[in-house]
Design an enzyme around this catalytic site. Structure first.
Site, PDB file in Angstrom:
ATOM      1  N   HIS A 174      -3.917   7.320 -17.157  1.00 31.73           N
ATOM      2  CA  HIS A 174      -5.051   6.441 -17.759  1.00 31.73           C
ATOM      3  C   HIS A 174      -4.500   5.546 -18.807  1.00 31.73           C
ATOM      4  O   HIS A 174      -4.702   4.316 -18.628  1.00 31.73           O
ATOM      5  CB  HIS A 174      -6.397   7.054 -18.000  1.00 31.73           C
ATOM      6  N   SER A 198       0.765  -1.179   0.000  1.00 35.33           N
ATOM      7  CA  SER A 198       0.047  -0.120   0.022  1.00 35.33           C
ATOM      8  C   SER A 198       0.861   1.411   0.069  1.00 35.33           C
ATOM      9  O   SER A 198       1.691   1.287   0.728  1.00 35.33           O
ATOM     10  CB  SER A 198      -0.969  -0.120   1.289  1.00 35.33           C
ATOM     11  N   HIS A 206      -2.218   7.429  -5.142  1.00 35.21           N
ATOM     12  CA  HIS A 206      -2.243   6.009  -4.182  1.00 35.21           C
ATOM     13  C   HIS A 206      -2.306   4.854  -4.896  1.00 35.21           C
ATOM     14  O   HIS A 206      -2.521   4.849  -6.213  1.00 35.21           O
ATOM     15  CB  HIS A 206      -3.842   6.113  -3.421  1.00 35.21           C
ATOM     16  N   GLY A 239      -6.080  -5.158  14.152  1.00 32.95           N
ATOM     17  CA  GLY A 239      -4.923  -4.969  15.191  1.00 32.95           C
ATOM     18  C   GLY A 239      -3.593  -4.549  14.637  1.00 32.95           C
ATOM     19  O   GLY A 239      -2.546  -4.837  15.218  1.00 32.95           O
ATOM     20  N   HIS A 249       2.321  12.386  -0.827  1.00 28.79           N
ATOM     21  CA  HIS A 249       1.942  13.686  -0.772  1.00 28.79           C
ATOM     22  C   HIS A 249       3.217  14.277  -1.261  1.00 28.79           C
ATOM     23  O   HIS A 249       4.111  14.474  -0.699  1.00 28.79           O
ATOM     24  CB  HIS A 249       1.179  13.970   0.571  1.00 28.79           C
ATOM     25  N   ASN A 264      -2.215   0.388  -4.377  1.00 33.96           N
ATOM     26  CA  ASN A 264      -2.336  -1.047  -3.381  1.00 33.96           C
ATOM     27  C   ASN A 264      -2.640  -2.227  -4.210  1.00 33.96           C
ATOM     28  O   ASN A 264      -3.225  -2.126  -5.464  1.00 33.96           O
ATOM     29  CB  ASN A 264      -2.862  -0.817  -2.300  1.00 33.96           C
ATOM     30  N   THR A 265      -1.993  -3.141  -4.083  1.00 32.60           N
ATOM     31  CA  THR A 265      -2.476  -4.680  -4.598  1.00 32.60           C
ATOM     32  C   THR A 265      -2.239  -5.614  -3.354  1.00 32.60           C
ATOM     33  O   THR A 265      -1.402  -5.404  -2.585  1.00 32.60           O
ATOM     34  CB  THR A 265      -1.583  -4.906  -5.585  1.00 32.60           C
ATOM     35  N   ARG A 266      -3.043  -6.424  -3.480  1.00 31.10           N
ATOM     36  CA  ARG A 266      -3.199  -7.357  -2.296  1.00 31.10           C
ATOM     37  C   ARG A 266      -3.658  -8.686  -2.608  1.00 31.10           C
ATOM     38  O   ARG A 266      -4.586  -8.799  -3.596  1.00 31.10           O
ATOM     39  CB  ARG A 266      -4.069  -6.800  -1.107  1.00 31.10           C
TER      40      ARG A 266
END
Length: 295
Positions: free
Chosen positions: A165, A117, A131, A278, A121, A133-135
């Site tokens: 794009h 992630s 931004h 957590g 800025h 992310n890959t997961r």
């Protein structure tokens, strides 16, 4: 369903490799910034912190690396996190997963998740925030991939949006011509800020819950979402970081960052999941801008 040991290891290793490539590229942008605003400053460097997560009984539950650069000459604040976590989902998280249609959460709430992630800025208001992310997520009865990247300029340039794009489309088209329009529309919907009735930025691509039944194909798609990021983003920064800006431009940037903070705290699914399970709060909230403004 199998435990997917080999697949988990392959995905986790690739997210770490992507992290290493991005960290190196971003420090390279700091090193090469030789003229324009902030070029007189020392090049920024990432501070790397190992994160640890523990189950309620104190046993190991995974962790990762939190890499944050603050006060660079190109990046005002950028975080690149990678983690692999596992254990048993709490009751609230089980209900959230069940509500999304994940089967078997009440009988076997084990989970495994790995991903990268990133939120950046920028110092110069002409440089867009971004931004990515890959997961991958696994439970005993399901697995899926998710991720994407989206551009968040406070001062918009149509040619920058087009480049961002077009680069993503070029990486997705080999997987099928329908992928880019589908993931672009998904990003437009996902990164919309309902209480402001506007988009967070100029969009990008986004997917979640991707499971075609072919793990290798879905992993390849996820990898190309990640591979598209640097060529989509870095040329924009190389072009915009040299531009002069005014106090009014900086004010525009700070106000736009307020919109970004609102979205991440109120709506972002990754933020909610990280806090609910957590994970290190500093790592989860590293996406927040260093300074923002509400008027």
């Amino acid at each position: 369903m199998t435990d997917f040991v080999a697949e988990k290891e392959k995905a986790s290793a690739w997210f770490r490799q992507l992290r290493d490539e991005i960290v190196a590229a971003f420090e390279g942008l700091e090193d090469s910034h030789a003229e324009g605003p902030f070029s007189e400053m020392a090049p920024g460097r990432f501070e790397v912190t190992e994160t640890k997560r523990h189950s309620d009984d104190g046993s190991d539950a995974g962790g990762g690396l939190m890499s944050v650069m603050r006060g660079g000459r190109v990046f005002e604040k950028v975080g690149v996190n990678v983690s692999t976590v596992y254990g048993t989902l709490g009751e609230a998280a089980q209900k959230a997963m069940a509500a999304r249609g994940v089967p078997g959460m009440d009988s076997d709430p084990r989970f495994w998740a790995s991903g990268i992630s990133l939120v950046a800025h920028m110092q110069n208001p002409h440089c867009p925030a971004v931004h990515m992310n890959t997961r991958m997520f696994w439970t005993p009865n399901a697995w899926w991939f998710g991720g994407g990247s989206d551009l968040n300029p406070c001062i918009e340039y149509a040619e920058d949006t087009a480049h961002f794009h077009d680069t993503q489309k070029a990486h997705l088209d080999p997987h099928g011509a329908d992928w880019y329009p589908k993931l672009k529309a998904w990003a437009d919907e996902y990164f919309f800020v309902p209480h402001r009735k506007r988009a967070r930025g100029v969009g990008g691509i986004f997917m979640d819950d991707q499971n075609s039944g072919d793990w290798a194909a879905d992993f390849a798609l996820t990898q190309d979402i990640g591979r598209a990021f640097l060529p989509a983003f870095v040329p924009l920064i190389e072009k915009r970081r040299v531009q002069p800006f005014t106090d009014a431009d900086k004010d525009t940037q700070l106000i736009h960052r307020g919109l970004y903070a609102e979205y991440n705290l109120v709506y972002d699914r990754g933020t909610k999941f990280g806090l609910a399970t957590g994970h290190d709060a500093n790592a989860v909230l590293m996406s927040l801008p260093p300074l923002a403004k509400w008027v």
